[in-house]
Design an enzyme around this catalytic site. Structure first.
Site, PDB file in Angstrom:
ATOM      1  N   SER A  49     -20.465 -11.309  15.439  1.00 53.41           N
ATOM      2  CA  SER A  49     -20.171 -12.876  15.539  1.00 53.41           C
ATOM      3  C   SER A  49     -19.116 -12.062  16.054  1.00 53.41           C
ATOM      4  O   SER A  49     -17.725 -11.933  15.362  1.00 53.41           O
ATOM      5  CB  SER A  49     -20.876 -12.694  14.241  1.00 53.41           C
ATOM      6  OG  SER A  49     -20.779 -14.734  14.617  1.00 53.41           O
ATOM      7  N   TYR A  79     -19.655 -13.943   5.183  1.00 53.24           N
ATOM      8  CA  TYR A  79     -20.694 -13.254   7.244  1.00 53.24           C
ATOM      9  C   TYR A  79     -19.555 -12.712   7.866  1.00 53.24           C
ATOM     10  O   TYR A  79     -19.775 -11.755   8.176  1.00 53.24           O
ATOM     11  CB  TYR A  79     -21.155 -14.858   7.373  1.00 53.24           C
ATOM     12  CG  TYR A  79     -21.787 -14.489   8.658  1.00 53.24           C
ATOM     13  CD1 TYR A  79     -23.073 -14.224   9.352  1.00 53.24           C
ATOM     14  CD2 TYR A  79     -21.466 -14.755   9.960  1.00 53.24           C
ATOM     15  CE1 TYR A  79     -23.778 -13.919   9.961  1.00 53.24           C
ATOM     16  CE2 TYR A  79     -21.675 -15.119  11.074  1.00 53.24           C
ATOM     17  CZ  TYR A  79     -22.823 -14.574  11.382  1.00 53.24           C
ATOM     18  OH  TYR A  79     -23.894 -14.147  12.317  1.00 53.24           O
ATOM     19  N   ILE A  91     -25.861 -19.824  19.550  1.00 49.38           N
ATOM     20  CA  ILE A  91     -26.157 -19.834  20.348  1.00 49.38           C
ATOM     21  C   ILE A  91     -27.587 -20.386  19.238  1.00 49.38           C
ATOM     22  O   ILE A  91     -28.120 -21.000  18.278  1.00 49.38           O
ATOM     23  CB  ILE A  91     -26.852 -18.024  19.590  1.00 49.38           C
ATOM     24  CG1 ILE A  91     -25.727 -17.134  19.949  1.00 49.38           C
ATOM     25  CG2 ILE A  91     -28.181 -17.868  20.721  1.00 49.38           C
ATOM     26  CD1 ILE A  91     -24.928 -17.224  21.968  1.00 49.38           C
TER      27      ILE A  91
HETATM   28  P1  NAP Z   1     -32.776 -16.285  12.889  1.00 50.43           P
HETATM   29  O1  NAP Z   1     -33.471 -17.184  13.817  1.00 50.43           O
HETATM   30  O2  NAP Z   1     -32.632 -16.666  11.456  1.00 50.43           O
HETATM   31  O3  NAP Z   1     -33.532 -14.738  13.360  1.00 50.43           O
HETATM   32  C1  NAP Z   1     -32.926 -13.940  12.056  1.00 50.43           C
HETATM   33  C2  NAP Z   1     -33.856 -12.471  11.764  1.00 50.43           C
HETATM   34  O4  NAP Z   1     -33.349 -11.178  11.072  1.00 50.43           O
HETATM   35  C3  NAP Z   1     -35.021 -12.792  11.436  1.00 50.43           C
HETATM   36  O5  NAP Z   1     -36.616 -12.581  12.473  1.00 50.43           O
HETATM   37  C4  NAP Z   1     -35.704 -12.363   9.738  1.00 50.43           C
HETATM   38  O6  NAP Z   1     -37.284 -11.869   9.989  1.00 50.43           O
HETATM   39  C5  NAP Z   1     -34.626 -11.138  10.836  1.00 50.43           C
HETATM   40  N1  NAP Z   1     -34.671 -10.537   8.764  1.00 50.43           N
HETATM   41  C6  NAP Z   1     -33.693 -11.322   8.005  1.00 50.43           C
HETATM   42  N2  NAP Z   1     -32.975 -10.564   6.727  1.00 50.43           N
HETATM   43  C7  NAP Z   1     -33.757  -9.672   7.123  1.00 50.43           C
HETATM   44  C8  NAP Z   1     -34.371  -8.225   6.802  1.00 50.43           C
HETATM   45  N3  NAP Z   1     -33.490  -8.187   5.174  1.00 50.43           N
HETATM   46  N4  NAP Z   1     -34.582  -7.306   6.989  1.00 50.43           N
HETATM   47  C9  NAP Z   1     -35.102  -7.185   8.168  1.00 50.43           C
HETATM   48  N5  NAP Z   1     -35.274  -8.559   9.311  1.00 50.43           N
HETATM   49  C10 NAP Z   1     -34.150  -9.510   8.041  1.00 50.43           C
HETATM   50  O7  NAP Z   1     -31.082 -15.305  12.779  1.00 50.43           O
HETATM   51  P2  NAP Z   1     -30.282 -15.436  15.126  1.00 50.43           P
HETATM   52  O8  NAP Z   1     -29.840 -17.028  15.387  1.00 50.43           O
HETATM   53  O9  NAP Z   1     -31.535 -15.105  16.047  1.00 50.43           O
HETATM   54  O10 NAP Z   1     -29.543 -13.949  14.727  1.00 50.43           O
HETATM   55  C11 NAP Z   1     -30.091 -13.239  14.857  1.00 50.43           C
HETATM   56  C12 NAP Z   1     -28.278 -12.092  15.396  1.00 50.43           C
HETATM   57  O11 NAP Z   1     -27.903 -12.466  15.682  1.00 50.43           O
HETATM   58  C13 NAP Z   1     -27.848 -12.501  13.622  1.00 50.43           C
HETATM   59  O12 NAP Z   1     -27.556 -10.397  13.708  1.00 50.43           O
HETATM   60  C14 NAP Z   1     -27.074 -13.308  13.599  1.00 50.43           C
HETATM   61  O13 NAP Z   1     -26.000 -12.992  12.220  1.00 50.43           O
HETATM   62  C15 NAP Z   1     -25.974 -12.802  14.947  1.00 50.43           C
HETATM   63  N6  NAP Z   1     -25.989 -14.040  15.641  1.00 50.43           N
HETATM   64  C16 NAP Z   1     -26.250 -15.041  15.660  1.00 50.43           C
HETATM   65  C17 NAP Z   1     -25.631 -16.846  16.359  1.00 50.43           C
HETATM   66  C18 NAP Z   1     -26.581 -17.848  16.860  1.00 50.43           C
HETATM   67  O14 NAP Z   1     -25.420 -18.815  16.806  1.00 50.43           O
HETATM   68  N7  NAP Z   1     -27.358 -18.303  16.114  1.00 50.43           N
HETATM   69  C19 NAP Z   1     -23.904 -16.191  16.556  1.00 50.43           C
HETATM   70  C20 NAP Z   1     -23.647 -15.181  15.941  1.00 50.43           C
HETATM   71  C21 NAP Z   1     -24.444 -13.718  15.673  1.00 50.43           C
HETATM   72  P3  NAP Z   1     -37.262 -12.814   9.152  1.00 50.43           P
HETATM   73  O15 NAP Z   1     -38.493 -13.962   9.568  1.00 50.43           O
HETATM   74  O16 NAP Z   1     -38.769 -11.614   8.761  1.00 50.43           O
HETATM   75  O17 NAP Z   1     -37.158 -12.148   7.710  1.00 50.43           O
END
Ligand code: NAP
Length: 247
Positions: free
Chosen positions: A142, A155, A188
């Site tokens: 991130s 984080y 995102i």
């Molecule tokens: P999200 O919509 O909350 O989805 C998170 C995913 O991670 C879900 O599929 C969840 O599965 C899974 N997960 C959580 N804990 C887990 C575990 N212990 N083992 C296996 N799966 C697990 O998040 P997102 O926004 O798509 O983020 C995806 C990645 O991008 C993350 O690493 C996040 O830090 C990074 N990121 C996101 C943003 C943003 O703005 N959204 C920005 C920078 C970085 P379940 O629902 O099945 O538990």
């Protein structure tokens, strides 16, 4: 970006960015393992959607923070499809608070999933990739891991850790033709950012040179490129996908 005959594991693929990555990799021809922790129904839906288009996908429940569950996930991919060419460590969680209010559990869980989970899956996948003398590991960090953010000390620590880990692993695995790269998204549109207040989103958009929040597909396109042969001479890099937020 032809991924025919490639086998990919995407962690946290039941939602948001991971979901989009899994779908895009499958559309490029990869056989994909959709990992999830709790959202079984969503994972099943993605699998059904891909199978209906004659693409190859399986689902696997595992908490990546668990060393043994991460091993079962990677072993399952090899058992099911015979090899593992691509690992996308995308699973991630937040538990935000100012440090005076953040609990030890908040810190431990975020680091366990985001950083140790990435280490767990990479360690198990590297065993196969080194033998194959071929592999691509893409770790989702991130921009917060680069510049910090108040209320996200846990984080930010986990996401900075992912960058240091990835650069070290890139150096370790390069001789075996395994590339390790990092994608660092900005803001995102997913459930993770869904709780932000409308006026806060406006404020963020004003600070993004490209003038908008990112879509999961903006990240998935870069990840897909890094998984492909087009990126064969790239390793140890951090690519920000943030609309210019941290220029
Ligand atoms: P999200 O919509 O909350 O989805 C998170 C995913 O991670 C879900 O599929 C969840 O599965 C899974 N997960 C959580 N804990 C887990 C575990 N212990 N083992 C296996 N799966 C697990 O998040 P997102 O926004 O798509 O983020 C995806 C990645 O991008 C993350 O690493 C996040 O830090 C990074 N990121 C996101 C943003 C943003 O703005 N959204 C920005 C920078 C970085 P379940 O629902 O099945 O538990």
């Amino acid at each position: 970006m032809n991924l025919i005959d490639k086998v990919a594991v995407v962690t946290g693929a039941s939602n948001g960015i991971g979901r989009e990555i899994a779908i895009m990799l499958a559309k490029q021809g990869a056989s994909v393992i959709i990992n999830y922790r709790s959202s079984a129904e969503k994972a099943e839906e993605i699998k059904a959607e891909l199978l209906s288009k004659n693409l190859r996908a399986e689902i696997f429940q595992a908490d990546v923070a668990s060393f043994s569950e991460a091993q079962s996930l990677i072993d399952y991919a090899v058992e099911k499809f015979g090899r593992i060419d691509i690992l996308v460590n995308n699973a991630g969680v937040t538990s935000d608070n100012l440090i005076m209010r953040m609990t030890e559990e908040d810190f431990d869980r975020v680091v366990a999933v985001n950083l140790k989970g990435t280490w767990n899956c990479s360690k198990h996948a590297a065993r196969y990739m080194m033998k194959q003398r071929q592999g691509k590991i893409i770790n989702i960090s991130s921009v917060v891991g680069l510049v910090g953010n108040p209320g996200q000390s846990n984080y930010a620590a986990s996401k900075s850790g992912v960058i240091g880990f990835s650069k070290s692993l890139a150096k370790e695995l390069a001789k075996r033709n395994v590339a390790v790269n990092v994608v660092a998204p900005g803001f995102i549109k997913t459930d993770m950012t869904g709780q932000l207040a409308e006026d806060w989103i406006k404020e963020i958009e004003n600070n993004i040179p490209l003038g908008r929040l990112g879509e999961p597909a903006d990240v998935a396109k870069v990840v897909t490129f890094l998984c492909s042969d087009l990126a064969d001479y790239i390793t140890g890099q951090v690519i920000n996908v943030d609309g210019g937020l941290v220029i």
